[in-house]
Scaffold this active site. Structure first.
Site: not given
Ligand code: IDP
Ligand code: MG
Length: 159
Positions: A20, A60, A68, A96, A102, A113, A123, A126, A137
């Site tokens: 990212k 997304y 968010f 993963r 996350t 991470r 973070n 992806h 994707e």
């Molecule tokens: P992942 O990347 O670990 O699969 P997801 O829940 O799919 O996590 O969320 C996608 C992306 O959205 C996260 O990697 C993060 O960048 C962002 N994100 C998820 N939850 C939050 C939040 O509570 N606040 C801000 N950004 C978030």
């Molecule tokens: Mg995800």
């Protein structure tokens, strides 16, 4: 007789991995690629792009109703990302594990991470979460397709 059907079958998969904008800005692209290479995964596509609003929204879409989401769109379209496809046995779940959960503050040291992240949105990376999302994707970010090639060292990665 052991029950063979209880043994999980490992299958060759390809996962979509994306560094990212924060990972690119922080100079972590090489570090991240190195971890995937050293693990034994095979790189089958790689490019840097500045995501459009449209591709970011599509990628997304599952989070479009979350609070968010607007911030996530602003973040993902803010600069270049590095798009990759990595192939290997169970590569989706293996990636993963390399990435970690996350929130960087909760991710274990040793994960990407966990080693480099301190927040939820920022973070750095992806990774696809399932076979269907990986295919979706990969088609989205690599409409031109992936490369098919034989990496000789793979014969020393799997028994
Ligand atoms: P992942 O990347 O670990 O699969 P997801 O829940 O799919 O996590 O969320 C996608 C992306 O959205 C996260 O990697 C993060 O960048 C962002 N994100 C998820 N939850 C939050 C939040 O509570 N606040 C801000 N950004 C978030
Ligand atoms: Mg995800």
């Amino acid at each position: 007789m052991p029950c063979l059907s209880a043994i999980p079958v490992s299958i060759m998969e390809t996962t979509y991995i994306m560094v990212k904008p924060d990972g690119v800005q922080r100079g972590l692209v090489g570090e991240i690629i190195g971890r995937f290479e050293r693990k034994g995964l095979q790189l089958v596509a790689l490019k840097q792009v500045i995501p459009t609003e449209e591709i970011a929204r599509t990628h997304y879409a599952v989070h479009s109703e979350r609070p968010f989401f607007p911030g996530l769109m602003k973040f993902i379209t803010s600069g270049p990302v590095v798009c990759m496809a990595w192939q290997g046995k169970d590569s989706i779940s293996v990636a993963r594990l390399l990435i970690g959960p996350t929130n960087g503050r909760e991710a274990a040291p040793g994960t990407i991470r966990g080693d480099f992240g301190m927040d939820m949105g920022f973070n750095m990376i992806h990774g696809s979460d399932a076979v269907d999302t990986a295919n979706f994707e990969l088609n989205l970010w690599f409409p031109e397709g992936l490369n098919t090639w034989t990496q000789d060292s793979q014969t020393w990665v799997y028994e």
